[in-house]
Motif scaffolding. Structure first.
Motif, PDB file in Angstrom:
ATOM      1  N   ASP A 146       0.348  19.481 -11.274  1.00 30.05           N
ATOM      2  CA  ASP A 146       0.037  18.058 -11.353  1.00 30.05           C
ATOM      3  C   ASP A 146       0.235  17.476 -12.743  1.00 30.05           C
ATOM      4  O   ASP A 146       0.422  16.283 -12.906  1.00 30.05           O
ATOM      5  N   ASP A 147       0.203  18.314 -13.779  1.00 26.68           N
ATOM      6  CA  ASP A 147       0.374  17.809 -15.138  1.00 26.68           C
ATOM      7  C   ASP A 147       1.841  17.653 -15.532  1.00 26.68           C
ATOM      8  O   ASP A 147       2.142  17.099 -16.576  1.00 26.68           O
ATOM      9  N   ALA A 148       2.774  18.122 -14.712  1.00 22.77           N
ATOM     10  CA  ALA A 148       4.191  18.082 -15.070  1.00 22.77           C
ATOM     11  C   ALA A 148       4.684  16.662 -15.282  1.00 22.77           C
ATOM     12  O   ALA A 148       5.475  16.401 -16.170  1.00 22.77           O
ATOM     13  N   LEU A 149       4.228  15.729 -14.465  1.00 24.38           N
ATOM     14  CA  LEU A 149       4.618  14.324 -14.617  1.00 24.38           C
ATOM     15  C   LEU A 149       3.405  13.432 -14.834  1.00 24.38           C
ATOM     16  O   LEU A 149       3.459  12.250 -14.597  1.00 24.38           O
ATOM     17  N   GLY A 150       2.321  13.998 -15.242  1.00 20.54           N
ATOM     18  CA  GLY A 150       1.125  13.208 -15.422  1.00 20.54           C
ATOM     19  C   GLY A 150       0.464  12.933 -14.091  1.00 20.54           C
ATOM     20  O   GLY A 150       0.540  13.724 -13.168  1.00 20.54           O
ATOM     21  N   ASP A 151      -0.130  11.789 -13.984  1.00 20.44           N
ATOM     22  CA  ASP A 151      -0.872  11.458 -12.763  1.00 20.44           C
ATOM     23  C   ASP A 151       0.043  10.969 -11.653  1.00 20.44           C
ATOM     24  O   ASP A 151       1.252  10.830 -11.824  1.00 20.44           O
ATOM     25  N   ALA A 152      -0.533  10.698 -10.517  1.00 19.15           N
ATOM     26  CA  ALA A 152       0.232  10.222  -9.363  1.00 19.15           C
ATOM     27  C   ALA A 152       0.946   8.908  -9.678  1.00 19.15           C
ATOM     28  O   ALA A 152       2.036   8.652  -9.180  1.00 19.15           O
ATOM     29  N   GLY A 153       0.347   8.083 -10.517  1.00 22.52           N
ATOM     30  CA  GLY A 153       0.974   6.818 -10.901  1.00 22.52           C
ATOM     31  C   GLY A 153       2.293   7.031 -11.626  1.00 22.52           C
ATOM     32  O   GLY A 153       3.256   6.302 -11.415  1.00 22.52           O
ATOM     33  N   ALA A 154       2.351   8.045 -12.485  1.00 21.72           N
ATOM     34  CA  ALA A 154       3.588   8.353 -13.200  1.00 21.72           C
ATOM     35  C   ALA A 154       4.659   8.847 -12.234  1.00 21.72           C
ATOM     36  O   ALA A 154       5.830   8.490 -12.351  1.00 21.72           O
ATOM     37  N   ARG A 155       4.250   9.661 -11.261  1.00 22.36           N
ATOM     38  CA  ARG A 155       5.217  10.146 -10.267  1.00 22.36           C
ATOM     39  C   ARG A 155       5.726   8.995  -9.412  1.00 22.36           C
ATOM     40  O   ARG A 155       6.916   8.900  -9.118  1.00 22.36           O
ATOM     41  N   ALA A 156       4.833   8.086  -9.036  1.00 22.84           N
ATOM     42  CA  ALA A 156       5.231   6.932  -8.237  1.00 22.84           C
ATOM     43  C   ALA A 156       6.182   6.039  -9.023  1.00 22.84           C
ATOM     44  O   ALA A 156       7.164   5.520  -8.473  1.00 22.84           O
ATOM     45  N   ALA A 157       5.924   5.851 -10.307  1.00 19.44           N
ATOM     46  CA  ALA A 157       6.798   5.033 -11.140  1.00 19.44           C
ATOM     47  C   ALA A 157       8.186   5.665 -11.259  1.00 19.44           C
ATOM     48  O   ALA A 157       9.203   4.964 -11.192  1.00 19.44           O
ATOM     49  N   LEU A 158       8.239   6.981 -11.405  1.00 22.69           N
ATOM     50  CA  LEU A 158       9.526   7.672 -11.474  1.00 22.69           C
ATOM     51  C   LEU A 158      10.274   7.529 -10.154  1.00 22.69           C
ATOM     52  O   LEU A 158      11.473   7.253 -10.137  1.00 22.69           O
ATOM     53  N   PHE A 159       9.573   7.684  -9.031  1.00 21.86           N
ATOM     54  CA  PHE A 159      10.187   7.507  -7.724  1.00 21.86           C
ATOM     55  C   PHE A 159      10.751   6.095  -7.589  1.00 21.86           C
ATOM     56  O   PHE A 159      11.901   5.909  -7.183  1.00 21.86           O
TER      57      PHE A 159
END
Length: 88
Positions: A37-50
């Motif tokens: 979970d720390d690879a891209l930070g929080d879920a918000g960071a993953r959603a922003a990347l998506f």
């Protein structure tokens, strides 16, 4: 034109500038995020990347709260934008 043909046409158009000899390599960023979970930070960071990545395909991303009412409103608005009266 079938929906399948349309989707494949869009994929071909998106890949038009990629050299045929270029090897397909998996994106390790997403694989790491699935494992850590720390690879891209929080879920918000993953959603922003998506959202950033799918924007390249002219997709529309709608973010909403993770509750049934907010999701229903967001899906209803998306269907209305596309004039959909039925979904399966």
């Amino acid at each position: 034109m079938s929906a399948r043909d349309e989707v494949l046409g869009r994929v071909r158009a998106a890949l038009r500038d990629v050299p045929a000899a270029e090897p397909a390599a998996p994106d390790r960023t997403w694989a790491a995020a699935a494992d850590d979970d720390d690879a891209l930070g929080d879920a918000g960071a993953r959603a922003a990347l998506f959202a950033e990545r799918v924007a390249e395909y002219h997709a529309t991303v709608t973010r909403c709260a993770m509750d049934d009412d907010a999701i229903a409103v967001a899906v209803g608005a998306a269907l209305a934008r596309h004039g959909a009266s039925r979904v399966a």
